[in-house]
Write an enzyme that holds these catalytic residues in place. Structure first.
Site, PDB file in Angstrom:
ATOM      1  N   SER A  63       0.830  -1.203   0.000  1.00  0.00           N
ATOM      2  CA  SER A  63       0.000   0.000   0.000  1.00  0.00           C
ATOM      3  C   SER A  63       0.867   1.256   0.000  1.00  0.00           C
ATOM      4  O   SER A  63       1.620   1.521   0.941  1.00  0.00           O
ATOM      5  CB  SER A  63      -0.907   0.004   1.232  1.00  0.00           C
ATOM      6  OG  SER A  63      -1.509   1.272   1.335  1.00  0.00           O
ATOM      7  N   HIS A  70      -1.065  -1.104  -4.439  1.00  0.00           N
ATOM      8  CA  HIS A  70      -2.357  -0.802  -3.820  1.00  0.00           C
ATOM      9  C   HIS A  70      -2.405   0.698  -3.535  1.00  0.00           C
ATOM     10  O   HIS A  70      -1.550   1.247  -2.842  1.00  0.00           O
ATOM     11  CB  HIS A  70      -2.522  -1.600  -2.527  1.00  0.00           C
ATOM     12  CG  HIS A  70      -3.862  -1.443  -1.885  1.00  0.00           C
ATOM     13  ND1 HIS A  70      -4.971  -2.123  -2.319  1.00  0.00           N
ATOM     14  CD2 HIS A  70      -4.283  -0.656  -0.857  1.00  0.00           C
ATOM     15  CE1 HIS A  70      -6.015  -1.781  -1.580  1.00  0.00           C
ATOM     16  NE2 HIS A  70      -5.628  -0.880  -0.685  1.00  0.00           N
ATOM     17  N   ASP A  81      -4.609   3.814  -2.100  1.00  0.00           N
ATOM     18  CA  ASP A  81      -5.740   4.178  -1.240  1.00  0.00           C
ATOM     19  C   ASP A  81      -6.169   5.612  -1.482  1.00  0.00           C
ATOM     20  O   ASP A  81      -5.412   6.553  -1.207  1.00  0.00           O
ATOM     21  CB  ASP A  81      -5.339   4.014   0.231  1.00  0.00           C
ATOM     22  CG  ASP A  81      -5.180   2.556   0.620  1.00  0.00           C
ATOM     23  OD1 ASP A  81      -6.135   1.791   0.416  1.00  0.00           O
ATOM     24  OD2 ASP A  81      -4.100   2.188   1.109  1.00  0.00           O
ATOM     25  N   MET A 118      -8.734   8.462  -0.353  1.00  0.00           N
ATOM     26  CA  MET A 118      -9.627   8.818   0.764  1.00  0.00           C
ATOM     27  C   MET A 118     -10.112  10.249   0.593  1.00  0.00           C
ATOM     28  O   MET A 118      -9.303  11.138   0.295  1.00  0.00           O
ATOM     29  CB  MET A 118      -8.864   8.714   2.080  1.00  0.00           C
ATOM     30  CG  MET A 118      -8.263   7.348   2.322  1.00  0.00           C
ATOM     31  SD  MET A 118      -7.331   7.354   3.846  1.00  0.00           S
ATOM     32  CE  MET A 118      -6.779   5.646   3.893  1.00  0.00           C
ATOM     33  N   HIS A 151      -8.167   1.488  -4.496  1.00  0.00           N
ATOM     34  CA  HIS A 151      -9.167   1.262  -3.447  1.00  0.00           C
ATOM     35  C   HIS A 151      -9.810   2.605  -3.118  1.00  0.00           C
ATOM     36  O   HIS A 151      -9.180   3.465  -2.506  1.00  0.00           O
ATOM     37  CB  HIS A 151      -8.440   0.650  -2.232  1.00  0.00           C
ATOM     38  CG  HIS A 151      -9.293   0.454  -1.026  1.00  0.00           C
ATOM     39  ND1 HIS A 151      -8.759   0.187   0.217  1.00  0.00           N
ATOM     40  CD2 HIS A 151     -10.637   0.476  -0.857  1.00  0.00           C
ATOM     41  CE1 HIS A 151      -9.737   0.055   1.097  1.00  0.00           C
ATOM     42  NE2 HIS A 151     -10.887   0.237   0.471  1.00  0.00           N
ATOM     43  N   MET A 184     -12.012   4.890  -1.143  1.00  0.00           N
ATOM     44  CA  MET A 184     -12.735   5.125   0.112  1.00  0.00           C
ATOM     45  C   MET A 184     -13.363   6.501  -0.008  1.00  0.00           C
ATOM     46  O   MET A 184     -12.975   7.467   0.672  1.00  0.00           O
ATOM     47  CB  MET A 184     -11.752   5.037   1.296  1.00  0.00           C
ATOM     48  CG  MET A 184     -11.365   3.605   1.593  1.00  0.00           C
ATOM     49  SD  MET A 184      -9.847   3.480   2.541  1.00  0.00           S
ATOM     50  CE  MET A 184      -8.675   3.521   1.195  1.00  0.00           C
ATOM     51  N   MET A 221     -12.030  -5.598   4.597  1.00  0.00           N
ATOM     52  CA  MET A 221     -11.272  -4.666   5.439  1.00  0.00           C
ATOM     53  C   MET A 221     -11.014  -5.338   6.781  1.00  0.00           C
ATOM     54  O   MET A 221     -11.943  -5.748   7.472  1.00  0.00           O
ATOM     55  CB  MET A 221     -12.077  -3.376   5.686  1.00  0.00           C
ATOM     56  CG  MET A 221     -12.130  -2.384   4.550  1.00  0.00           C
ATOM     57  SD  MET A 221     -10.567  -1.776   3.861  1.00  0.00           S
ATOM     58  CE  MET A 221      -9.571  -1.374   5.294  1.00  0.00           C
ATOM     59  N   ASP A 262      -7.120  -6.340   3.608  1.00  0.00           N
ATOM     60  CA  ASP A 262      -6.473  -5.025   3.675  1.00  0.00           C
ATOM     61  C   ASP A 262      -6.563  -4.457   5.089  1.00  0.00           C
ATOM     62  O   ASP A 262      -7.658  -4.187   5.580  1.00  0.00           O
ATOM     63  CB  ASP A 262      -7.179  -4.094   2.668  1.00  0.00           C
ATOM     64  CG  ASP A 262      -6.515  -2.728   2.572  1.00  0.00           C
ATOM     65  OD1 ASP A 262      -5.430  -2.542   3.141  1.00  0.00           O
ATOM     66  OD2 ASP A 262      -7.114  -1.856   1.909  1.00  0.00           O
TER      67      ASP A 262
HETATM   68  C1  DX5 Z   1      -6.652   1.560   5.243  1.00  0.00           C
HETATM   69  C2  DX5 Z   1      -6.123   1.289   3.851  1.00  0.00           C
HETATM   70  C3  DX5 Z   1      -5.064   0.262   3.826  1.00  0.00           C
HETATM   71  C4  DX5 Z   1      -3.829   0.639   4.585  1.00  0.00           C
HETATM   72  C5  DX5 Z   1      -3.080  -0.615   4.932  1.00  0.00           C
HETATM   73  O1  DX5 Z   1      -7.739   2.407   5.165  1.00  0.00           O
HETATM   74  O2  DX5 Z   1      -7.174   0.848   3.004  1.00  0.00           O
HETATM   75  O3  DX5 Z   1      -4.730  -0.092   2.486  1.00  0.00           O
HETATM   76  O4  DX5 Z   1      -2.986   1.496   3.872  1.00  0.00           O
HETATM   77  O5  DX5 Z   1      -1.990  -0.266   5.738  1.00  0.00           O
HETATM   78  P1  DX5 Z   1      -1.481  -1.227   6.899  1.00  0.00           P
HETATM   79  O6  DX5 Z   1      -0.991  -2.479   6.231  1.00  0.00           O
HETATM   80  O7  DX5 Z   1      -0.400  -0.433   7.533  1.00  0.00           O
HETATM   81  O8  DX5 Z   1      -2.649  -1.501   7.815  1.00  0.00           O
HETATM   82 ZN    ZN Z   2      -6.646  -0.088   0.989  1.00  0.00          ZN
END
Ligand code: DX5
Ligand code: ZN
Length: 223
Positions: free
Chosen positions: A8, A33, A35, A37, A66, A68, A137, A175
């Site tokens: 990630s 990956h 993320d 947000m 991903h 969010m 999740m 994840d």
């Molecule tokens: C959390 C993200 C994850 C996160 C994972 O909201 O979707 O992808 O970056 O990071 P670790 O492995 O540190 O929990």
């Molecule tokens: Zn993620």
């Protein structure tokens, strides 16, 4: 199929992104990956299109995005244009999930659905045959470096069971809080893709941390 590793980028050094992207290129990782947000669906803001485009410029492996964010339909085309290969949306963020999934596929991307820790697996019953990936999740989304929720194993088994029952061909991704400790039981439960942020980037040797996750074998050796 050998399981996949998706580091990630959220845990990368944003002032040295090119370095971290090249590290992943040269590692045994399978996907990036990414993320996204929005500060509304989750209580954090990560980054948007300019950063994704910059990553795509150097990344030599598929971009697993991903989302969010609320109302992801508004941005699907832009994510595709920015380089997304896989787009995962949250069940909790989509009123017309079936339509959203097909909009992703119509763009030529693989479509995934993510479930928050409180969301039961059976909500996938009428859409599981339409998707390429289920993201379970294993923390509440929003931040890297959180503690793994143990109930995840059970949910992974339930997705595997539902997929078998419906004859659905999909990948199960986990994840949040994934580490060298829980990777083996996750793979045994039926996970195909492990996302790892902190475990990779907080390690003294990220390439080795990725290799460690990749080398774990769920096969039981019978004597
Ligand atoms: C959390 C993200 C994850 C996160 C994972 O909201 O979707 O992808 O970056 O990071 P670790 O492995 O540190 O929990
Ligand atoms: Zn993620």
């Amino acid at each position: 199929m050998k399981h996949l590793i998706a580091p990630s980028i959220l845990s990368a050094d944003f002032a040295n992104l090119q370095h971290d992207v090249q590290m992943i290129n040269s590692s045994q990782a399978d996907w990036f990956h990414i993320d996204i947000m929005d500060g509304v669906f989750v209580p954090n803001i990560s980054f948007g299109f300019p950063v994704l485009t910059a990553i795509a410029k150097y990344a030599k492996k598929p971009l697993d995005v991903h989302l969010m964010i609320v109302d992801p339909d508004r941005y699907l085309e832009q994510f595709k244009k920015a380089g997304a290969d896989i787009i995962t949306v949250h069940y909790e963020a989509c009123t017309h999930l079936h339509r959203t999934v097909h909009a992703i596929k119509d763009l030529g991307c693989k479509a995934g659905i993510a479930l928050n820790p409180h969301t039961p697996v059976n909500v996938l019953e009428n859409v599981i045959e339409d998707i390429d990936l289920v993201l379970i999740m294993s923390v509440n989304p929003g931040f890297g470096g959180q503690k793994f929720i143990e109930q995840t194993y059970q949910k992974v088994r339930q997705v595997r069971q539902l997929a078998t029952q419906k004859n659905a061909n999909l990948l199960i991704q986990v994840d949040g809080g994934v580490s060298g400790q829980n990777a083996l039981p996750l793979l045994k439960a039926g996970a195909d893709v492990l996302v790892a942020g902190n475990f990779v980037f907080a390690s003294a040797n990220p390439i080795q941390a990725i290799a460690k996750l990749k080398s774990i074998s769920p096969a039981v050796i019978q004597v």
